[in-house]
Scaffold this motif. Structure first.
Motif, PDB file in Angstrom:
ATOM      1  N   THR A  25      51.491  59.798 116.988  1.00 37.82           N
ATOM      2  CA  THR A  25      52.609  60.232 116.128  1.00 37.82           C
ATOM      3  C   THR A  25      53.257  59.060 115.397  1.00 37.82           C
ATOM      4  O   THR A  25      54.212  59.249 114.656  1.00 37.82           O
ATOM      5  CB  THR A  25      53.701  60.942 116.959  1.00 37.82           C
ATOM      6  OG1 THR A  25      54.221  60.020 117.921  1.00 37.82           O
ATOM      7  CG2 THR A  25      53.156  62.169 117.646  1.00 37.82           C
ATOM      8  N   GLU A  46      50.354  63.000 110.219  1.00 38.33           N
ATOM      9  CA  GLU A  46      51.041  64.199 109.742  1.00 38.33           C
ATOM     10  C   GLU A  46      50.462  65.451 110.406  1.00 38.33           C
ATOM     11  O   GLU A  46      51.200  66.331 110.846  1.00 38.33           O
ATOM     12  CB  GLU A  46      50.900  64.276 108.212  1.00 38.33           C
ATOM     13  CG  GLU A  46      52.140  64.750 107.479  1.00 38.33           C
ATOM     14  CD  GLU A  46      53.464  64.287 108.095  1.00 38.33           C
ATOM     15  OE1 GLU A  46      54.132  65.157 108.684  1.00 38.33           O
ATOM     16  OE2 GLU A  46      53.813  63.091 108.011  1.00 38.33           O
ATOM     17  N   ARG A  47      49.143  65.505 110.495  1.00 43.01           N
ATOM     18  CA  ARG A  47      48.503  66.675 111.145  1.00 43.01           C
ATOM     19  C   ARG A  47      48.887  66.739 112.620  1.00 43.01           C
ATOM     20  O   ARG A  47      49.168  67.807 113.158  1.00 43.01           O
ATOM     21  CB  ARG A  47      46.975  66.591 111.028  1.00 43.01           C
ATOM     22  CG  ARG A  47      46.477  66.907 109.615  1.00 43.01           C
ATOM     23  CD  ARG A  47      44.980  66.708 109.528  1.00 43.01           C
ATOM     24  NE  ARG A  47      44.221  67.828 110.087  1.00 43.01           N
ATOM     25  CZ  ARG A  47      42.890  67.843 110.187  1.00 43.01           C
ATOM     26  NH1 ARG A  47      42.183  66.801 109.788  1.00 43.01           N
ATOM     27  NH2 ARG A  47      42.263  68.884 110.692  1.00 43.01           N
ATOM     28  N   ARG A 103      51.632  65.558 113.968  1.00 45.22           N
ATOM     29  CA  ARG A 103      53.037  65.977 114.074  1.00 45.22           C
ATOM     30  C   ARG A 103      53.185  67.480 113.841  1.00 45.22           C
ATOM     31  O   ARG A 103      54.001  68.138 114.489  1.00 45.22           O
ATOM     32  CB  ARG A 103      53.889  65.189 113.062  1.00 45.22           C
ATOM     33  CG  ARG A 103      54.054  63.712 113.454  1.00 45.22           C
ATOM     34  CD  ARG A 103      54.920  62.964 112.460  1.00 45.22           C
ATOM     35  NE  ARG A 103      55.216  61.599 112.895  1.00 45.22           N
ATOM     36  CZ  ARG A 103      56.162  60.833 112.358  1.00 45.22           C
ATOM     37  NH1 ARG A 103      56.899  61.286 111.343  1.00 45.22           N
ATOM     38  NH2 ARG A 103      56.382  59.608 112.810  1.00 45.22           N
ATOM     39  N   GLN A 104      52.352  68.007 112.928  1.00 44.96           N
ATOM     40  CA  GLN A 104      52.421  69.454 112.661  1.00 44.96           C
ATOM     41  C   GLN A 104      51.990  70.290 113.866  1.00 44.96           C
ATOM     42  O   GLN A 104      52.618  71.297 114.175  1.00 44.96           O
ATOM     43  CB  GLN A 104      51.549  69.807 111.452  1.00 44.96           C
ATOM     44  CG  GLN A 104      52.250  69.530 110.124  1.00 44.96           C
ATOM     45  CD  GLN A 104      51.289  69.567 108.941  1.00 44.96           C
ATOM     46  OE1 GLN A 104      50.173  70.091 109.059  1.00 44.96           O
ATOM     47  NE2 GLN A 104      51.718  69.003 107.819  1.00 44.96           N
ATOM     48  N   VAL A 105      50.914  69.860 114.549  1.00 45.09           N
ATOM     49  CA  VAL A 105      50.471  70.670 115.702  1.00 45.09           C
ATOM     50  C   VAL A 105      51.493  70.584 116.850  1.00 45.09           C
ATOM     51  O   VAL A 105      51.680  71.545 117.591  1.00 45.09           O
ATOM     52  CB  VAL A 105      49.044  70.336 116.216  1.00 45.09           C
ATOM     53  CG1 VAL A 105      47.996  70.777 115.217  1.00 45.09           C
ATOM     54  CG2 VAL A 105      48.877  68.881 116.587  1.00 45.09           C
ATOM     55  N   ALA A 142      54.789  70.257 116.364  1.00 46.64           N
ATOM     56  CA  ALA A 142      55.884  71.133 115.941  1.00 46.64           C
ATOM     57  C   ALA A 142      55.531  72.593 116.222  1.00 46.64           C
ATOM     58  O   ALA A 142      56.341  73.354 116.762  1.00 46.64           O
ATOM     59  CB  ALA A 142      56.179  70.935 114.451  1.00 46.64           C
ATOM     60  N   ARG A 143      54.285  72.975 115.915  1.00 49.11           N
ATOM     61  CA  ARG A 143      53.855  74.356 116.135  1.00 49.11           C
ATOM     62  C   ARG A 143      53.868  74.672 117.629  1.00 49.11           C
ATOM     63  O   ARG A 143      54.288  75.750 118.052  1.00 49.11           O
ATOM     64  CB  ARG A 143      52.447  74.563 115.552  1.00 49.11           C
ATOM     65  CG  ARG A 143      52.228  75.965 115.008  1.00 49.11           C
ATOM     66  CD  ARG A 143      50.916  76.061 114.242  1.00 49.11           C
ATOM     67  NE  ARG A 143      50.845  75.112 113.143  1.00 49.11           N
ATOM     68  CZ  ARG A 143      49.749  74.416 112.806  1.00 49.11           C
ATOM     69  NH1 ARG A 143      48.631  74.529 113.498  1.00 49.11           N
ATOM     70  NH2 ARG A 143      49.767  73.586 111.784  1.00 49.11           N
ATOM     71  N   GLN A 190      60.338  74.317 113.187  1.00 46.87           N
ATOM     72  CA  GLN A 190      60.033  73.963 111.792  1.00 46.87           C
ATOM     73  C   GLN A 190      60.485  72.530 111.514  1.00 46.87           C
ATOM     74  O   GLN A 190      60.070  71.924 110.552  1.00 46.87           O
ATOM     75  CB  GLN A 190      60.793  74.878 110.816  1.00 46.87           C
ATOM     76  CG  GLN A 190      60.650  76.358 111.075  1.00 46.87           C
ATOM     77  CD  GLN A 190      59.318  76.873 110.580  1.00 46.87           C
ATOM     78  OE1 GLN A 190      58.752  76.326 109.635  1.00 46.87           O
ATOM     79  NE2 GLN A 190      58.796  77.902 111.227  1.00 46.87           N
ATOM     80  N   GLN A 191      61.439  72.056 112.329  1.00 43.24           N
ATOM     81  CA  GLN A 191      62.046  70.759 112.039  1.00 43.24           C
ATOM     82  C   GLN A 191      61.878  69.795 113.202  1.00 43.24           C
ATOM     83  O   GLN A 191      62.628  69.840 114.169  1.00 43.24           O
ATOM     84  CB  GLN A 191      63.545  70.923 111.794  1.00 43.24           C
ATOM     85  CG  GLN A 191      63.915  71.822 110.647  1.00 43.24           C
ATOM     86  CD  GLN A 191      65.426  71.940 110.583  1.00 43.24           C
ATOM     87  OE1 GLN A 191      66.128  70.979 110.321  1.00 43.24           O
ATOM     88  NE2 GLN A 191      65.924  73.140 110.856  1.00 43.24           N
TER      89      GLN A 191
END
Ligand SMILES: [Zn+2]
Length: 257
Positions: free
Chosen positions: A44, A56-57, A59-61, A63-64, A69-70
């Motif tokens: 991260t 970025e990918r 961090r997105q997984v 978050a999911r 969302q934040q």
């Protein structure tokens, strides 16, 4: 700590914090992300040499996985700056924080905002006050430790949100253990007041220092969870800077749902 799996990611949860349904939290392992090479794989950290698109990918997984969302990150600088994110400020004109904020701790009472700390041997200390519904996440490496960022964060929770220290629950993430925290220059680097946390050679026990700082700040013994997992000894699960300078950052997160 309990090892959990969700969306193919692995993270540890603190037993004490698991009791509160209104929060999500976790300390993610380095496994099952997208990064390659020395950053393999759930890195991260954006400023450690990895491809930003991979970070970025990752961090997105994360978050999911935490259903948010934040996911808010800091620009961590090993000092004691604390970012306060308050519900009551959200209604007024937004405060202009440079993004990311340069500092090493965050405190929030805003549902949906999940605060994240990047780690490779340093401690991520998650805190939650179930009475005032306030969450905090602290990055405490040896510099933050000797500057007592933990005590400062508890003080911020008290003054900014009216928290009582005896209500606060804390979990200290896997981090560099006394087995591996050798400080050959401790006479220059570490104030003498902390030398009693040193063994007969030059290894310091920063776990004990953090526990003492939290107790001094007013937390109760039974509200502090310290899993005794050393990141350098477990570098297959966690990024460890002491194991390899060029490496990624794993993440600890907490947030109100
Ligand atoms: Zn170790």
């Amino acid at each position: 700590m309990i090892l959990k799996n969700k969306n193919a990611l692995h993270f540890f949860a603190f037993s004490t914090l698991e009791a509160f349904d209104e929060i999500s939290h976790g300390v993610f392992t380095r496994t099952n992300g997208f990064s390659k090479g020395e950053y393999k794989s759930l890195n991260t950290g954006l400023s450690v040499g990895d491809h930003p698109s991979m970070v970025e990918r990752n961090r997105q997984v994360i978050a999911r996985c935490m259903d948010t969302q934040q996911l808010v990150f800091l620009k961590q600088i090993h000092k004691t700056g604390i970012l306060i994110l308050k519900k009551s400020d959200d209604n007024r004109s937004p405060k202009t924080h440079p993004s990311p904020f340069s500092g090493d701790a965050m405190v929030t009472d805003i549902p949906g905002k999940t605060i994240a700390v990047q780690l490779a041997d340093c401690q991520g200390v998650l805190m939650y006050d179930p009475v005032k519904k306030v969450a905090a996440n602290v990055h405490s490496g040896w510099r933050g430790s000797i500057a007592n960022i933990l005590g400062k964060c508890v003080a911020s929770m008290t003054t900014e949100f009216g928290c009582r220290p005896e209500d606060i629950i804390a979990g200290i993430s896997p981090s560099l253990g006394p087995c591996c925290s050798e400080f050959i220059h401790f006479r220059q680097e570490i104030p003498e007041a902390y030398w009693r946390y040193k063994n007969r050679s030059d290894h310091f026990n920063f776990w004990r220092i953090s526990r003492r700082q939290l107790l001094n700040a007013g937390l109760l013994t039974q509200h502090i969870e310290l899993p005794d997992i050393c990141t350098k000894c477990n570098s297959h699960l966690f990024f460890s800077y002491r194991k390899k300078n060029q490496t990624g950052r794993f993440v600890s997160v907490i947030g109100l749902k």
